[in-house]
Design a protein around this motif. Structure first.
Motif, PDB file in Angstrom:
ATOM      1  N   SER A 186       0.831  -1.206   0.000  1.00 20.44           N
ATOM      2  CA  SER A 186       0.000   0.000   0.000  1.00 20.44           C
ATOM      3  C   SER A 186       0.866   1.256   0.000  1.00 20.44           C
ATOM      4  O   SER A 186       0.566   2.231  -0.705  1.00 20.44           O
ATOM      5  N   LEU A 187       1.939   1.233   0.779  1.00 21.49           N
ATOM      6  CA  LEU A 187       2.845   2.383   0.824  1.00 21.49           C
ATOM      7  C   LEU A 187       3.569   2.565  -0.505  1.00 21.49           C
ATOM      8  O   LEU A 187       3.820   3.697  -0.942  1.00 21.49           O
ATOM      9  N   GLU A 188       3.912   1.464  -1.163  1.00 18.76           N
ATOM     10  CA  GLU A 188       4.539   1.556  -2.490  1.00 18.76           C
ATOM     11  C   GLU A 188       3.594   2.213  -3.481  1.00 18.76           C
ATOM     12  O   GLU A 188       4.006   3.082  -4.264  1.00 18.76           O
ATOM     13  N   VAL A 189       2.335   1.799  -3.464  1.00 22.49           N
ATOM     14  CA  VAL A 189       1.334   2.409  -4.352  1.00 22.49           C
ATOM     15  C   VAL A 189       1.207   3.897  -4.042  1.00 22.49           C
ATOM     16  O   VAL A 189       1.169   4.740  -4.947  1.00 22.49           O
ATOM     17  N   PHE A 190       1.165   4.227  -2.766  1.00 20.19           N
ATOM     18  CA  PHE A 190       1.021   5.621  -2.332  1.00 20.19           C
ATOM     19  C   PHE A 190       2.183   6.482  -2.806  1.00 20.19           C
ATOM     20  O   PHE A 190       1.989   7.526  -3.454  1.00 20.19           O
ATOM     21  N   PHE A 191       3.406   6.063  -2.510  1.00 18.76           N
ATOM     22  CA  PHE A 191       4.573   6.894  -2.833  1.00 18.76           C
ATOM     23  C   PHE A 191       4.858   6.950  -4.332  1.00 18.76           C
ATOM     24  O   PHE A 191       5.244   8.006  -4.853  1.00 18.76           O
ATOM     25  N   ALA A 210      -1.887  -0.751 -12.072  1.00 17.01           N
ATOM     26  CA  ALA A 210      -2.480  -0.040 -10.936  1.00 17.01           C
ATOM     27  C   ALA A 210      -1.804   1.310 -10.730  1.00 17.01           C
ATOM     28  O   ALA A 210      -2.474   2.334 -10.537  1.00 17.01           O
ATOM     29  N   ILE A 211      -0.482   1.334 -10.810  1.00 19.05           N
ATOM     30  CA  ILE A 211       0.265   2.586 -10.623  1.00 19.05           C
ATOM     31  C   ILE A 211      -0.069   3.569 -11.740  1.00 19.05           C
ATOM     32  O   ILE A 211      -0.295   4.759 -11.495  1.00 19.05           O
ATOM     33  N   GLU A 255      -2.634  -5.690  -1.593  1.00 18.27           N
ATOM     34  CA  GLU A 255      -2.342  -4.580  -0.670  1.00 18.27           C
ATOM     35  C   GLU A 255      -3.064  -4.821   0.654  1.00 18.27           C
ATOM     36  O   GLU A 255      -3.650  -5.867   0.872  1.00 18.27           O
ATOM     37  N   LEU A 256      -3.032  -3.816   1.520  1.00 17.07           N
ATOM     38  CA  LEU A 256      -3.521  -3.975   2.886  1.00 17.07           C
ATOM     39  C   LEU A 256      -4.978  -4.423   2.969  1.00 17.07           C
ATOM     40  O   LEU A 256      -5.303  -5.395   3.658  1.00 17.07           O
ATOM     41  N   PHE A 257      -5.876  -3.738   2.269  1.00 19.03           N
ATOM     42  CA  PHE A 257      -7.298  -4.053   2.388  1.00 19.03           C
ATOM     43  C   PHE A 257      -7.615  -5.415   1.776  1.00 19.03           C
ATOM     44  O   PHE A 257      -8.488  -6.138   2.275  1.00 19.03           O
TER      45      PHE A 257
END
Length: 223
Positions: free
Chosen positions: A27-32, A97-98, A176-178
């Motif tokens: 999730s953090l990878e997707v975010f950053f 996704a990215i 990811e997390l969810f």
């Protein structure tokens, strides 16, 4: 107490937390990665939107309308499934996704940029020109600092939304997390994984909120 201990032992809390922590890294990878590419891309979109060339401005505006007028989940599905039919080449789940996330958020950031830039009075540009500033000097030394100050609250809201929207990449099967939380919840027949996921998202958004609060405070001298 014995019932609670037995319940936690059945769930294997340590193993569950490890799985959740591992998925939170995704999730953090997707975010950053979304922030890394969408922030500069948004500048290009904003420039196209404000361009004096009417054709470029109209095309950019239509692009913005399409992206902002359709659900992010639909865009994720389209970016992943359309290329094999259109280009004959597939894209991996994570890169797709990215890409979809970057395009979507760049459009929202672009409108925030545009609003900030156009909020600067024309008189400041004229005054800078009288003082001998070039257009680039005017933008970076006079306009940009004021724009940053004005757009920080709106940017903070979008970044907080981005933290939560990382959950949408599960539609492509990205673990990811969810995605892991819902899988574990069904496997264990328990809402505990969903609760832990909620805590993780709350913690990440707390960090984002704190960061933007500090940025706003550091820019107080522009009042």
């Amino acid at each position: 107490m014995d019932a609670i201990s037995a319940y936690l032992q059945k769930i294997n809390l340590a193993k569950l937390l490890f799985a959740m922590l591992k998925s939170s890294v995704v999730s953090l990878e997707v975010f950053f990665l979304t922030l890394l590419f969408s922030l500069p891309f948004a500048l290009l979109i904003a420039a196209g939107r404000m361009s004096r060339f009417r054709a470029l401005s109209c095309i950019t505006n239509m692009f913005l309308l399409v992206i902002r007028g359709t659900p992010l989940m639909l865009q994720l599905i389209f970016v992943y499934f359309a290329p094999p039919y259109v280009l004959g080449v597939g894209i991996g789940r994570f890169p797709a996704a990215i890409l979809a996330m970057v395009i979507n958020y760049a459009c929202y950031f672009a409108e925030i940029y545009r609003g900030g830039i156009q909020s600067i009075p024309v008189g400041q540009y004229e005054a800078a020109k009288v003082l001998g500033f070039t257009r680039m000097q005017t933008f970076f030394h006079i306009v940009a600092p004021q724009v940053v100050k004005r757009i920080v609250p709106a940017m903070g809201n979008e970044v907080i939304t981005l933290v939560k929207d990382t959950a949408l990449v599960q539609v492509l099967g990205v673990a990811e997390l969810f995605h892991v939380a819902t899988t574990q919840s069904g496997h264990l027949v328990s809402v505990l994984p969903l609760f832990i996921a909620g805590v993780f998202y709350f913690a990440m958004n707390g960090a984002v909120s704190y960061f933007f609060a500090r940025v706003e405070k550091s820019l107080d001298y522009y009042r």
